[in-house]
Write an enzyme that holds these catalytic residues in place. Structure first.
Site, PDB file in Angstrom:
ATOM      1  N   LEU A 717       5.793  53.088  19.723  1.00 36.82           N
ATOM      2  CA  LEU A 717       4.820  54.253  20.946  1.00 36.82           C
ATOM      3  C   LEU A 717       5.182  53.844  21.847  1.00 36.82           C
ATOM      4  O   LEU A 717       5.731  54.364  23.120  1.00 36.82           O
ATOM      5  CB  LEU A 717       4.030  55.259  20.018  1.00 36.82           C
ATOM      6  CG  LEU A 717       3.410  56.056  20.519  1.00 36.82           C
ATOM      7  CD1 LEU A 717       4.164  57.427  20.845  1.00 36.82           C
ATOM      8  CD2 LEU A 717       2.381  56.650  19.864  1.00 36.82           C
ATOM      9  N   ASP A 718       4.102  53.607  22.464  1.00 34.26           N
ATOM     10  CA  ASP A 718       3.244  52.873  23.681  1.00 34.26           C
ATOM     11  C   ASP A 718       2.948  51.636  23.860  1.00 34.26           C
ATOM     12  O   ASP A 718       2.146  51.167  23.296  1.00 34.26           O
ATOM     13  CB  ASP A 718       2.487  53.682  23.731  1.00 34.26           C
ATOM     14  CG  ASP A 718       1.113  52.756  25.476  1.00 34.26           C
ATOM     15  OD1 ASP A 718       2.008  53.110  26.183  1.00 34.26           O
ATOM     16  OD2 ASP A 718       0.410  53.466  25.909  1.00 34.26           O
TER      17      ASP A 718
END
Length: 849
Positions: A717-718
């Site tokens: 995601l990040d």
């Protein structure tokens, strides 16, 4: 054309620092002026070079011709391998080819030589009657390596708050000659003898591992300093005496010498049976009976390790990462490592990268297993340069040419290699487009290689025998051509072999190591093969001892494995995926992957694949964890999944499981990724991680491209999805001729507000300690053209308040996330955006640790 007496000298193209030559102008003068009837050489044509240690004019002055065109040369000489496109047809070449052990990266060069009907002589294979290489640069590597390290040692001590005479010393290449470098070291030594060293860094103890040419070269430089050599057993005594001088109350005291200590295998290991004394022959034959004691008896008293010792993985390591971490916690004085062997992942486990002449050091911090390329901070400095002799190019070339000029005339004037002296005939790998008899094993090894087979794994599975066993061979396999004898035994009995691993010796005294998966359809045939291999490995065992000279091969045999029968419907084997780690994100990943190709695959996945779905093979997932119980719990209820226990520090087991799959997914802590990545490179397996790509992994980019594999990081995601969303918007703006004035990216693991019930208001899918540490990282970003620096302790106070339309009832804040500036270049907006900010979302008003 071969044998016409015309010699060409290549312009070296392998490395910008390579300035050595096979023959100096003075060598060429003697060969040319001696007359062809005596020297065998009528002309020397030298390719022009502006970086060669000897200028073109010096060659021209002694009668050489300067030309890019070497087409008239029957023999062409170099130091390193030339570019493939430089190979001319029907010529003989001599250089360090690194092909005789079937090294994969150099096989295209050998193929080109064979296709062009060329001949190849390898300097490494020119061995005298005494069994030692005649052409080598060993002492020059040791000399240059230690001068370079002393230069770095001065910088390191300065960063630790100590001014030392080493600070005035330059790197080896900065001196016009070896004599000039030695004079500079002598000057440093004189200052130590008169002004002394700070007591706080003493006793300054240099430990040299090994006693070969490399070690002797390094010791030669060391002895220019005021020094005393001590036996390994006296190191505690030296250290204890120095404690008094270096006490805080006596910090003004000075020490006027350094200490040296040479250690060999008998000082570094002991038999696991405490009553047995060290026996060198037994150690080489059965290293599994020995354990390393270097971390107990030598390292606690060592300031600098000068590693000159060849190592292979069947032997105990000099230092493991865990041992080093324990030593540093206990206050070990180790400040640096000069690894002249440049043995990556070898006897010193933490050496995971090579360095270059222009950037010769990295800093390793055992406390957090981190790597940096500066001198500031905790840990020890390490050098691992793999082209050291070229730093003393003038003297190294003179030494090399003195030997080569004695027999280069034979190579230049002989048409039939049968007329060559035996030591040169043995060094001929290929002649007129065909491998010579001694090297006919090369295609056999290539055809059995893991990496070759991995391109068509189904073909290997179809040819695999019913019974298979892993055999480890160690010894002088290649320089004494024992590999031929071993492979002949296997094939003569009707067996097959598959090369799993090959580590090649880097000198004539060093042994090589190969792992073969040996197979047969009959268990009795397999037993016969093993008996025959054992007979050549241990010819004197019946006499009750093993002599190193006659014990040519050490043999370790694994367990017999019976190949599973194929499915009745004849389908191909399943694609394999190895997931490393059994944390919270592992179970859904294993579940999705194990369902690929089956009717149980999620509908969204089938939709993404669309028409290709039916062509996807079933995927078998292996989940590996340090604790088997965790892996078993992760795969519970998942078909096509297997749980295994694995410590990634165990290189043998790691490579075993990686070799069984096509893709590796590492969900381990980031510090482990480079270990996994190097294993994937070696076995040519793809690697995917969700972590940030750090420097040690990014340095593998070119190697991954050359190996034809993908190392895909930041796939979460990040980081991950945020990158793709950002690039999509930026690309769309640029397509419309727009410019990015401000870039802000907010991301993070926000749970449902009702579930935000811990002090961090955060739900963990990764290591909680890592999330807490991330909350203490310093940050840097730009805002309206101004660069903002945030200290780690002030991170939460610097949070930016936000109110998002989708969450109107909840106040959010965004913490700046480490270094946002690097994304200006990565996203191509550095010259456009006056604001670049990447941040992590949190709920406002929560208690933070």
């Amino acid at each position: 054309m071969i044998g016409n007496g015309v010699v060409g000298i290549l312009s070296e193209s392998s490395n910008k620092w390579e300035r050595r030559v096979p023959l100096t102008p003075s060598h060429c003068a003697r060969l040319l002026h001696g007359g062809k009837d005596k020297t065998g050489i009528s002309r020397v044509i030298v390719q022009p070079s502006t970086k060669r240690i000897h200028h073109d004019e010096l060659y021209q002055d002694v009668g050489c011709e300067i030309s890019d065109d070497l087409s008239e040369c029957g023999l062409i000489l170099g130091i390193k391998q030339p570019k493939i496109e430089m190979i001319l047809p029907d010529r003989a070449y001599a250089f360090f080819s690194h092909t005789h052990k079937a090294q994969k990266e150099n096989m295209p060069l050998l193929d080109k030589l064979l296709a062009e009907r060329g001949s190849l002589y390898d300097y490494e294979l020119i061995v005298g009657d005494h069994g030692k290489r005649l052409l080598a640069f060993g002492k020059f590597a040791g000399r240059a390596g230690l001068v370079d390290f002393l230069h770095g040692l001065g910088l390191r001590y300065l960063s630790l708050g100590y001014s030392t005479p080493f600070l005035s010393l330059g790197a080896s290449y900065m001196y016009s000659s070896l004599a000039a470098a030695k004079a500079a070291v002598i000057s440093v030594g004189e200052e130590i003898a008169t002004q002394g060293l700070p007591a706080g860094i003493c006793p300054l103890v240099f430990v040299f591992t090994g006693s070969g040419n490399v070690s002797l070269g390094a010791q030669e430089i060391f002895k220019l300093l005021p020094h005393s050599f001590v036996e390994p057993s006296r190191l505690p005594e030296v250290f204890e005496k120095a404690k008094y001088v270096s006490q805080p109350a006596r910090t003004s005291k000075r020490v006027f010498q350094v200490y040296g200590c040479v250690v060999t295998c008998q000082d570094m290991v002991e038999n696991t049976v405490s009553t047995k004394v060290f026996d060198k022959a037994d150690y080489y034959a059965h290293p599994e009976h020995y354990r390393s004691v270097f971390h107990e008896r030598i390292a606690p008293y060592t300031s600098v390790i000068v590693n000159c010792m060849y190592w292979e993985k069947r032997f105990p390591r000099l230092l493991t990462n865990e041992q080093l971490q324990d030593l540093m916690r206990k206050g070990c004085p180790l400040v640096g490592l000069c690894d002249i062997t440049c043995d990556i992942g070898g006897s010193l486990e933490f050496v995971n990268q090579t360095t270059s002449i222009d950037s010769p050091f990295f800093r390793y911090d055992p406390s957090n297993n981190s790597y940096d390329h500066d001198f500031e901070g905790s840990g020890l400095i390490c050098s691992a340069v793999d082209i050291l002799p070229t730093e003393f190019a003038k003297e190294a070339s003179q030494h090399f040419g003195d030997i080569l000029s004695e027999f280069v005339g034979y190579l230049a004037s002989t048409v039939d290699i049968k007329q060559l002296p035996a030591h040169l005939r043995r060094a001929c790998i290929a002649h007129r487009g065909a491998l010579t008899s001694l090297y006919e094993y090369i295609p056999r090894m290539r055809n059995s290689d893991t990496d070759e087979i991995s391109e068509d794994p189904a073909s290997y599975q179809s040819s695999k025998k019913k019974y298979n066993i892993l055999v480890s061979l160690s010894g002088h396999l290649f320089d004494q051509f024992l590999i031929n004898e071993s492979l002949d035994i296997i094939e003569a009995a009707g067996g097959s072999f598959h090369l799993v691993k090959c580590q090649v010796g880097q000198s004539s005294n060093a042994m090589s190591y190969s792992e073969l998966e040996v197979g047969a359809d009959d268990r009795a045939v397999l037993a016969q093969i093993i008996d025959s291999l054992t007979s050549i490995a241990k010819p004197n065992e019946e006499n009750g001892f093993l002599d190193r000279q006659t014990n040519k091969i050490s043999l370790i045999v694994g367990k017999v494995q019976e190949t599973e029968s194929k499915k009745e419907n004849g389908t191909e084997r399943k694609t394999g995926v190895l997931i490393l780690g059994a944390g919270r994100v592992c179970q859904p990943a294993a579940e999705i992957l194990a369902s690929v190709g089956s009717n149980s695959s999620p509908q969204w996945y089938k939709t993404c694949l669309q028409d290709d779905f039916e062509e996807i093979n079933d995927v078998h997932v292996i989940v590996a964890s340090l604790y088997l119980k965790d892996a078993e719990e992760t795969i519970e209820g998942i078909p096509n999944a297997t749980a295994v226990q694995l410590d990634v520090q165990d290189q043998v087991s790691l490579r075993k499981y990686i070799s069984q799959v096509e893709v590796v997914i590492s969900l381990l802590p980031p510090i482990c990724h480079v270990i996994v990545a190097n294993a994937c490179l070696e076995l040519r397996r793809h690697l995917v991680t969700a972590s940030y790509v750090d420097h040690s992994v990014s340095m593998l980019d070119e190697k991954a491209k050359n190996a034809g594999i993908t190392i895909l990081g930041e796939m979460g995601l990040d980081p991950g999805i945020d990158h793709m969303m950002a690039m999509k918007m930026i690309s769309q703006a640029h397509i419309r001729k727009g410019r990015i004035r401000s870039f802000k990216s907010y991301c993070g693991g926000l749970p449902s507000p009702a579930a935000a019930n811990n002090p961090l208001a955060y739900k963990f899918s990764w290591n909680p300690a890592g999330a807490i540490r991330a909350g203490r990282n310093p940050a840097i970003y730009t805002s309206h053209g101004k660069t903002i620096h945030v200290d780690g302790k002030d991170l939460y106070d610097s949070a930016v308040r936000l109110r998002l339309p989708d969450l109107p009832a909840f106040a959010l804040e965004c913490l700046p996330n480490r270094n946002s500036l690097v994304y200006g270049d990565l996203y191509g907006i550095a010259n456009e955006a006056s604001t670049i900010f990447r941040g992590t979302l949190r709920y406002e008003g929560k208690i933070y640790i």
